[in-house]
Design an enzyme around this catalytic site. Structure first.
Site, PDB file in Angstrom:
ATOM      1  N   GLY A  46       0.844  -1.188   0.000  1.00 24.60           N
ATOM      2  CA  GLY A  46       0.000   0.000   0.000  1.00 24.60           C
ATOM      3  C   GLY A  46       0.878   1.236   0.000  1.00 24.60           C
ATOM      4  N   GLN A  51       2.922   9.977   1.675  1.00 26.63           N
ATOM      5  CA  GLN A  51       4.274   9.399   1.824  1.00 26.63           C
ATOM      6  C   GLN A  51       5.232   9.840   0.728  1.00 26.63           C
ATOM      7  OE1 GLN A  51       2.433   5.312   2.379  1.00 26.63           O
ATOM      8  NE2 GLN A  51       4.286   5.082   3.593  1.00 26.63           N
ATOM      9  N   CYS A  93       5.586  -0.264   7.590  1.00 27.69           N
ATOM     10  CA  CYS A  93       5.322   0.993   6.873  1.00 27.69           C
ATOM     11  C   CYS A  93       6.572   1.379   6.095  1.00 27.69           C
ATOM     12  CB  CYS A  93       4.950   2.102   7.856  1.00 27.69           C
ATOM     13  SG  CYS A  93       4.539   3.662   7.044  1.00 27.69           S
ATOM     14  N   LEU A  94       6.394   1.732   4.835  1.00 28.78           N
ATOM     15  CA  LEU A  94       7.541   2.140   4.009  1.00 28.78           C
ATOM     16  C   LEU A  94       8.182   3.418   4.549  1.00 28.78           C
ATOM     17  CD1 LEU A  94       6.040   1.402   0.474  1.00 28.78           C
ATOM     18  CD2 LEU A  94       7.926   0.159   1.571  1.00 28.78           C
ATOM     19  N   HIS A 135      -4.699   1.607   7.437  1.00 29.94           N
ATOM     20  CA  HIS A 135      -3.335   2.143   7.564  1.00 29.94           C
ATOM     21  C   HIS A 135      -3.137   3.321   6.600  1.00 29.94           C
ATOM     22  CE1 HIS A 135       1.213   1.371   7.929  1.00 29.94           C
ATOM     23  NE2 HIS A 135       1.134   2.142   6.851  1.00 29.94           N
ATOM     24  N   HIS A 139      -2.658   7.676   7.011  1.00 30.16           N
ATOM     25  CA  HIS A 139      -1.613   8.531   6.417  1.00 30.16           C
ATOM     26  C   HIS A 139      -2.212   9.822   5.867  1.00 30.16           C
ATOM     27  CE1 HIS A 139       2.183   6.347   6.576  1.00 30.16           C
ATOM     28  NE2 HIS A 139       1.674   5.254   6.024  1.00 30.16           N
TER      29      HIS A 139
HETATM   30  O1  GNR Z   1       3.944  -2.469   2.718  1.00 33.16           O
HETATM   31  C1  GNR Z   1       3.222  -2.339   3.703  1.00 33.16           C
HETATM   32  N1  GNR Z   1       2.867  -3.424   4.405  1.00 33.16           N
HETATM   33  C2  GNR Z   1       1.921  -3.413   5.409  1.00 33.16           C
HETATM   34  C3  GNR Z   1       1.822  -4.525   6.237  1.00 33.16           C
HETATM   35  C4  GNR Z   1       0.889  -4.575   7.235  1.00 33.16           C
HETATM   36  C5  GNR Z   1       0.027  -3.521   7.419  1.00 33.16           C
HETATM   37  C6  GNR Z   1       0.107  -2.394   6.623  1.00 33.16           C
HETATM   38  C7  GNR Z   1       1.047  -2.342   5.614  1.00 33.16           C
HETATM   39  S1  GNR Z   1       1.124  -0.961   4.586  1.00 33.16           S
HETATM   40  C8  GNR Z   1       2.799  -0.979   4.132  1.00 33.16           C
HETATM   41  C9  GNR Z   1       3.127   0.085   3.095  1.00 33.16           C
HETATM   42  C10 GNR Z   1       2.903   1.453   3.696  1.00 33.16           C
HETATM   43  O2  GNR Z   1       3.673   2.006   4.421  1.00 33.16           O
HETATM   44  N2  GNR Z   1       1.793   2.046   3.414  1.00 33.16           N
HETATM   45  O3  GNR Z   1       1.506   3.229   3.942  1.00 33.16           O
HETATM   46 NI    NI Z   2       2.562   3.317   5.830  1.00 32.41          NI
END
Ligand code: GNR
Ligand code: NI
Length: 167
Positions: A46, A51, A93-94, A135, A139
């Site tokens: 996601g 971001q 989260c990235l 999630h 953001h």
């Molecule tokens: O890549 C992502 N993996 C993830 C794993 C568990 C719950 C949420 C996520 S989202 C994250 C990518 C991201 O930072 N999206 O904002």
């Molecule tokens: Ni995230």
């Protein structure tokens, strides 16, 4: 298609509340494609525009195994919580690379949004997709998964990531 640079916690720009998209035009379609490419390159499932320092209400998601089912949600809104039972999931989260946190969220929700063609859609989501949708919607409001953990743990992550960037 250029890939975009992902902001890393504690960058203050991650706290921006994104603005609604008034018109779904070619520039939004291009943005969604650039975001998908950036998400796939980062091995994410996601990505919210916040971001990549674009403060518009658009998120991209692909939770499929083969990475061939991209979802683009524009102006997503939570319509109702269908199953309020909290489900725990280890979230990454990235923008917080290298950290995983067990968070609890309602397990099934209904959302409405516009697709890339500007059409109104509603969707009931559960399982991993529900976790990722929630999630990403956080953001867009400047919220992050680190907000749900203890202050001491957040400080530790902040210091480590600041050091890693050399700032
Ligand atoms: O890549 C992502 N993996 C993830 C794993 C568990 C719950 C949420 C996520 S989202 C994250 C990518 C991201 O930072 N999206 O904002
Ligand atoms: Ni995230």
């Amino acid at each position: 298609m250029p890939s975009l640079k992902i902001l890393i916690f504690p960058d203050p720009r991650l706290r921006t509340v994104a603005k609604a998209i008034e018109k779904v035009d070619d520039s939004i379609k291009q943005l969604s494609e650039d975001m998908l490419q950036t998400m796939y390159e980062g091995s994410g499932i996601g990505l919210a525009a916040t971001q990549v320092d674009v403060h518009k209400r658009i998120i991209v998601i692909d939770v499929s195994e083969k990475k061939d089912q991209p979802l683009v949600l524009i102006n997503p809104v939570l319509k109702r919580v269908i199953d309020p039972n909290l489900k725990s999931y280890s979230e990454g989260c990235l923008s917080v690379p290298g950290y995983y946190e067990e968070l609890k969220r309602p397990s099934e929700i209904e959302i409405s949004f516009k697709d890339v063609n500007g059409e109104n859609q509603t969707l009931v989501v559960n399982g991993l997709l529900s976790v990722v949708v929630q999630h990403e919607m956080d953001h867009l409001d400047g919220k992050m998964m680190v907000d749900f953990i203890s202050n001491i743990k957040r400080e530790m992550i902040r210091k480590k990531l600041s050091k890693a960037r050399g700032s």
